[in-house]
Scaffold this motif. Structure first.
Motif, PDB file in Angstrom:
ATOM      1  N   THR A   1      24.934   5.527 -22.554  1.00 27.04           N
ATOM      2  CA  THR A   1      26.301   5.788 -22.108  1.00 27.04           C
ATOM      3  C   THR A   1      26.610   7.267 -21.901  1.00 27.04           C
ATOM      4  N   ASP A   2      25.783   8.152 -22.386  1.00 20.68           N
ATOM      5  CA  ASP A   2      26.020   9.588 -22.220  1.00 20.68           C
ATOM      6  C   ASP A   2      25.314  10.067 -20.957  1.00 20.68           C
TER       7      ASP A   2
ATOM      8  N   LEU B   1      16.029   7.962 -20.580  1.00 15.67           N
ATOM      9  CA  LEU B   1      15.719   6.546 -20.432  1.00 15.67           C
ATOM     10  C   LEU B   1      14.860   6.253 -19.216  1.00 15.67           C
ATOM     11  N   THR B   2      14.665   7.222 -18.341  1.00 15.10           N
ATOM     12  CA  THR B   2      13.886   6.981 -17.128  1.00 15.10           C
ATOM     13  C   THR B   2      12.403   7.172 -17.407  1.00 15.10           C
TER      14      THR B   2
ATOM     15  N   LEU C   1      19.727   0.309 -32.173  1.00 13.39           N
ATOM     16  CA  LEU C   1      20.631  -0.142 -31.119  1.00 13.39           C
ATOM     17  C   LEU C   1      21.723   0.884 -30.854  1.00 13.39           C
ATOM     18  N   ALA C   2      22.287   1.469 -31.893  1.00 13.43           N
ATOM     19  CA  ALA C   2      23.332   2.478 -31.715  1.00 13.43           C
ATOM     20  C   ALA C   2      22.788   3.720 -31.015  1.00 13.43           C
ATOM     21  N   ALA C   3      21.570   4.129 -31.339  1.00 12.73           N
ATOM     22  CA  ALA C   3      20.966   5.287 -30.680  1.00 12.73           C
ATOM     23  C   ALA C   3      20.719   4.999 -29.204  1.00 12.73           C
TER      24      ALA C   3
ATOM     25  N   THR D   1      19.800  -2.917 -41.065  1.00 10.27           N
ATOM     26  CA  THR D   1      20.217  -1.520 -40.966  1.00 10.27           C
ATOM     27  C   THR D   1      19.398  -0.757 -39.933  1.00 10.27           C
ATOM     28  N   VAL D   2      18.093  -0.942 -39.948  1.00  9.37           N
ATOM     29  CA  VAL D   2      17.234  -0.248 -38.980  1.00  9.37           C
ATOM     30  C   VAL D   2      17.522  -0.728 -37.566  1.00  9.37           C
ATOM     31  N   SER D   3      17.716  -2.027 -37.390  1.00 13.79           N
ATOM     32  CA  SER D   3      18.025  -2.567 -36.063  1.00 13.79           C
ATOM     33  C   SER D   3      19.347  -2.017 -35.532  1.00 13.79           C
ATOM     34  N   ALA D   4      20.357  -1.959 -36.376  1.00 12.48           N
ATOM     35  CA  ALA D   4      21.650  -1.430 -35.958  1.00 12.48           C
ATOM     36  C   ALA D   4      21.549   0.052 -35.604  1.00 12.48           C
ATOM     37  N   THR D   5      20.752   0.799 -36.331  1.00 12.85           N
ATOM     38  CA  THR D   5      20.578   2.226 -36.050  1.00 12.85           C
ATOM     39  C   THR D   5      19.875   2.444 -34.713  1.00 12.85           C
TER      40      THR D   5
END
Length: 68
Positions: free
Chosen positions: A41-42, A49-50, A33-35, A27-31
């Motif tokens: 992508t936004d 991210l820089t 990764l989704a963040a 669950t933590v890994s999926a959260t």
């Protein structure tokens, strides 16, 4: 697996704890990764991210008395 191991908690705790830990880790890994995917992508959030760039001309001034 967690529910089946509940009756063995006092004698064999790992039967319930290890599958529960796997659920939490997934669950933590999926959260996370989704963040990251949302940030990547936004276009409005991509600046997060820089890596920060170093400023070349604005170094902290060191008084000449401190330089030996």
């Amino acid at each position: 697996m967690v529910a089946q191991g509940r009756q063995y908690l006092q004698t064999a705790w790992w039967i319930a704890v290890l599958p529960g830990f796997a659920i939490v880790l997934t669950t933590v890994s999926a959260t996370v990764l989704a963040a990251w995917v949302r940030l990547a992508t936004d276009p409005a959030q991509r600046w997060r991210l820089t890596l920060p760039r170093k400023r070349r001309g604005n170094r902290a001034a060191v008084p000449s008395e401190m330089i030996a």
